[in-house]
Design a protein around this motif. Structure first.
Motif, PDB file in Angstrom:
ATOM      1  N   ILE A 316      -6.971   4.265  10.893  1.00 51.97           N
ATOM      2  CA  ILE A 316      -7.173   4.462  12.336  1.00 51.97           C
ATOM      3  C   ILE A 316      -7.530   3.137  12.995  1.00 51.97           C
ATOM      4  O   ILE A 316      -6.945   2.742  14.013  1.00 51.97           O
ATOM      5  N   ALA A 317      -8.501   2.422  12.413  1.00 52.63           N
ATOM      6  CA  ALA A 317      -8.926   1.141  12.983  1.00 52.63           C
ATOM      7  C   ALA A 317      -7.789   0.121  12.972  1.00 52.63           C
ATOM      8  O   ALA A 317      -7.569  -0.593  13.963  1.00 52.63           O
ATOM      9  N   HIS A 318      -7.058   0.051  11.873  1.00 53.74           N
ATOM     10  CA  HIS A 318      -5.956  -0.907  11.759  1.00 53.74           C
ATOM     11  C   HIS A 318      -4.855  -0.621  12.773  1.00 53.74           C
ATOM     12  O   HIS A 318      -4.360  -1.536  13.447  1.00 53.74           O
ATOM     13  N   ILE A 319      -4.460   0.631  12.901  1.00 56.11           N
ATOM     14  CA  ILE A 319      -3.369   0.990  13.816  1.00 56.11           C
ATOM     15  C   ILE A 319      -3.779   0.721  15.259  1.00 56.11           C
ATOM     16  O   ILE A 319      -3.008   0.168  16.049  1.00 56.11           O
ATOM     17  N   ILE A 320      -5.000   1.088  15.608  1.00 53.24           N
ATOM     18  CA  ILE A 320      -5.475   0.847  16.975  1.00 53.24           C
ATOM     19  C   ILE A 320      -5.494  -0.650  17.277  1.00 53.24           C
ATOM     20  O   ILE A 320      -4.997  -1.093  18.322  1.00 53.24           O
ATOM     21  N   LYS A 321      -6.076  -1.436  16.366  1.00 54.49           N
ATOM     22  CA  LYS A 321      -6.115  -2.883  16.600  1.00 54.49           C
ATOM     23  C   LYS A 321      -4.711  -3.454  16.775  1.00 54.49           C
ATOM     24  O   LYS A 321      -4.471  -4.283  17.656  1.00 54.49           O
ATOM     25  N   SER A 322      -3.780  -2.994  15.953  1.00 51.96           N
ATOM     26  CA  SER A 322      -2.410  -3.503  15.994  1.00 51.96           C
ATOM     27  C   SER A 322      -1.683  -3.126  17.271  1.00 51.96           C
ATOM     28  O   SER A 322      -0.682  -3.754  17.626  1.00 51.96           O
ATOM     29  N   CYS A 323      -2.146  -2.078  17.950  1.00 52.10           N
ATOM     30  CA  CYS A 323      -1.493  -1.618  19.186  1.00 52.10           C
ATOM     31  C   CYS A 323      -2.146  -2.172  20.445  1.00 52.10           C
ATOM     32  O   CYS A 323      -1.651  -1.912  21.558  1.00 52.10           O
ATOM     33  N   LEU A 324      -3.243  -2.899  20.326  1.00 53.89           N
ATOM     34  CA  LEU A 324      -3.878  -3.503  21.495  1.00 53.89           C
ATOM     35  C   LEU A 324      -2.918  -4.477  22.164  1.00 53.89           C
ATOM     36  O   LEU A 324      -2.278  -5.284  21.506  1.00 53.89           O
TER      37      LEU A 324
END
Length: 515
Positions: A316-324
Motif C-alpha cells: 500500500i505504501a509503495h504503490i501510493i508513493k509511486s503514484c504521487l
C-alpha cells in the motif's frame, strides 16, 4: 597390511572434515543475517507539498448498505483515524432504495428521493462527502432486465437518452435544492461503473459514450462548476477512445477516472503478459494513463484511481508513493467488510484472506486500516530522502514523520480479488538502516509498526482456534488485539542512525518530535 602412518593421516583428515562440517552446520542453524536496506532522510530540507491522495476517497459496496449501523460505525472510525474525506459506492438508483417505488398508495410515476436523502444525510452527519457513482439504471428507464448482484442492480442502457438526461437533471437539481450548490459542487459525479465489463454494462462502448455525453450535458446545464468525470473503466481500458470522443463532441472532463488492480491481466493492461512484478502494475499503469491524458487536448486533467486494492501494508505504501504526482486521488476498494457486492460473507476472518475490506465485520481493524492510520500521521510537506521504501514528511507543528517499509510481493489472483484463498508472500525479513540528517544524537523517537502480526487480528483469532463464528467475548478479544500497539521508544544514534527490523510486508512510522 595397513600402513600405520597412512592410517593415522587418514584419521586426522577425517577429523578435520567432520569438525569443519559441524562448524558449518552450526553456522547455518544460527539466526540468518537479515538483508540491509539503507535510507537517508534530511529532516531540514522540504521538497514540496505532500498531497494525501490516499485519504481523499475510499470505496464501499452499494448505497443501501450505508444505512446500516455497523457500516456507519466503521465510517466514523475511518474518518476520524485515517482522515477519509469521501466515499464511493454503487447503486444509488438501485431498486432497493425505491427511487421509482410503486405501491398501493403510490404510483411511482415520479422519482422518490427519500432514501437517497437518508444516504447522503448519513455521510454528511459522519463528516464525509460522496463521490457519486451514477448507477444503476432505474427499472422504469431500463431497456432490459439484466442485473448485477443479489440486490439486482439493472445494468442495461436506458430506453432513451433524453429520458435518462431528464432523470439525471431532476436528481442533481434535487440535491442542489436540498444541500445547496456550494456543497454539491464539492461532490464529484462519476458516470457509471466499469462499463467495459459485461456484468456491469450490457451496452456497447458507443452506448456508454452517449451516456456520458447526455449525463455531463444534463449536469452542467444546472451549474458548470459541478464536477463530472469518467469513464470508470476496469484495467485502464477505453482511455484514448474516451478522450477522443470527448474532444470530438467538445465535452468537459473534470476528472478522468479508471480502475486497476495488481492482479489484472497485464496483456490487457500493457499489451504483454507478466511484464512487471505485481507491485509495479498500478504505478506503471497510472503512469501510462497520465501520459495518455497529457498527450491529448485534456492535458493536466486530474487522474483519479477510483478502485484499487491491497492487503499488504508495505505494498500500500509503495504503490501510493509511486503514484504521487501522477494521480490526484486514490480510492481503495473497500474500507468496510460490511460489504455484500460478492454476496454476504460467510466468515469474519479466514486464512489467506486477501479480499476487500479494511475493517472486518464487527469493527475489527485489519492491517490495511492500520496502514492508513499510520499514513495519516504524515505531514503535508515532503522531506528530501534517498530513493527506496521511505516517505518522509514535515508537520505544521515542526515535528517530522517518516514511513519506511519492507516491500514484498503478495500475488493477487487475476479476476476478482479475494477469489483465491492462497496467500503467498515473496519476501524476507530486512534490517532498515535510516540516517536522519538533522536529528539530535540521543533524541528519543516514537516508532509504530503494522504488519501481518502487529496491528492485525489474525494472531489472536488463530489463538482462539480460528472460529468461523466468534462469540461476542471472542470478538472483543480479537478486536482489541488488532489495534495498533503503543509506540516503541527508541533513541537516535550519534550519527543520526536508527535501525529497525521489519518482516516482509511490514511498515513502520517514525515520529521525530520538536527539540
Amino acid at each position: 597390511m595397513i600402513n600405520t602412518f597412512r592410517f593415522l593421516k587418514l584419521l586426522i583428515l577425517l577429523n578435520v572434515m567432520f569438525s569443519s562440517t559441524s562448524f558449518s552446520l552450526n553456522k547455518k542453524s544460527s539466526q540468518p543475517v537479515s538483508p540491509v536496506e539503507k535510507i537517508e532522510v534530511n529532516l531540514k530540507q522540504t521538497i514540496g507539498d505532500l498531497d494525501h491522495i490516499w485519504s481523499k476517497c475510499a470505496g464501499s459496496d452499494r448505497a443501501a448498505i450505508t444505512l446500516r449501523e455497523q457500516w456507519r460505525a466503521d465510517l466514523t472510525r475511518f474518518h476520524n483515524e485515517t482522515g477519509l474525506q469521501r466515499v464511493r459506492f454503487h447503486g444509488i438508483f438501485a431498486e432497493e432504495l425505491g427511487v421509482y417505488s410503486s405501491s398501493i398508495l403510490y404510483s411511482g410515476k415520479d422519482p422518490n428521493w427519500q432514501n437517497i436523502d437518508r444516504v447522503y444525510d448519513g455521510l454528511l452527519d459522519h463528516g464525509v462527502k460522496p463521490l457519486i457513482e451514477l448507477s444503476f439504471m432505474p427499472k422504469k428507464l431500463a431497456s432490459g432486465k439484466s442485473t448485477f448482484g443479489f440486490y439486482a442492480g439493472n445494468i442495461t442502457p436506458p430506453t432513451g437518452m433524453a429520458e435518462w438526461g431528464s432523470f439525471i437533471k431532476s436528481f442533481v437539481q434535487h440535491l442542489v435544492d436540498r444541500y445547496g450548490i456550494d456543497e454539491v459542487s464539492l461532490w464529484p459525479f462519476e458516470v457509471w461503473n466499469e462499463p467495459d465489463l459485461m456484468f456491469f454494462w450490457t451496452g456497447t462502448q458507443a452506448d456508454y459514450f452517449q451516456l456520458y455525453k447526455t449525463t455531463v450535458n444534463a449536469i452542467k446545464s444546472i451549474d458548470a462548476k459541478i464536477q463530472v468525470g469518467g469513464p470508470a473503466t476496469s484495467s485502464i481500458q477505453w482511455i484514448p477512445e474516451f478522450l477522443a470522443f470527448c474532444k470530438e463532441n467538445s465535452l468537459p472532463i473534470d476528472f478522468l477516472s479508471t480502475h486497476l488492480y495488481s492482479g489484472d491481466n497485464q496483456a490487457n493492461v500493457f499489451g504483454k503478459a507478466n511484464l512487471y512484478p505485481q507491485t509495479e502494475v498500478i504505478p506503471r499503469g497510472m503512469a501510462l494513463v497520465r501520459a495518455q491524458i497529457d498527450s491529448s487536448s485534456y492535458r493536466g486533467t486530474p487522474l483519479w484511481l477510483t478502485e484499487w486494492s491491497s492487503d499488504s501494508p508495505a505494498a500500500i505504501a509503495h504503490i501510493i508513493k509511486s503514484c504521487l504526482g501522477v494521480c490526484q486521488l486514490m480510492s481503495q476498494w473497500v474500507f468496510s467488510n460490511t460489504y455484500e457486492e460478492l454476496g454476504v460473507s460467510p466468515y469474519i476472518l479466514r486464512e489467506g484472506d486477501n479480499s476487500f475490506g479494511m475493517m472486518a465485520v464487527g469493527g475489527i481493524p485489519k492491517p490495511q486500516f492500520n496502514t492508513y492510520k499510520l499514513l495519516h500521521m504524515l505531514g503535508n510537506k515532503r522531506l528530501a530522502s534517498s530513493d527506496g521504501p521511505v516517505l518522509a514528511s514535515h508537520r505544521d507543528n515542526g515535528s517530522c514523520a517518516v514511513a519506511v517499509w519492507n516491500l514484498a510481493v503478495v500475488p493477487q489472483a487475476s479476476g476478482i480479488p479475494g477469489a483465491s484463498w492462497d496467500r503467498k508472500v515473496i519476501g524476507e525479513q530486512k534490517q532498515i538502516q535510516i540516517i536522519l540528517k538533522g536529528a539530535h544524537p540521543g533524541q528519543s523517537v516514537k516508532v509504530f509498526y503494522v504488519d501481518q502480526f502487529r496491528g492485525s487480528p489474525l494472531p489472536e483469532w488463530r489463538k482462539l482456534g480460528s472460529p468461523k463464528y466468534p462469540t461476542m467475548a471472542q470478538m472483543d478479544l480479537i478486536r482489541k488485539s488488532a489495534e495498533l500497539a503503543p509506540a516503541e521508544i527508541r533513541k537516535i544514534g550519534r550519527k543520526g542512525e536508527l535501525v529497525l527490523d521489519l518482516p516482509p510486508e511490514g511498515m513502520a512510522l517514525i515520529e521525530i518530535g520538536v527539540r
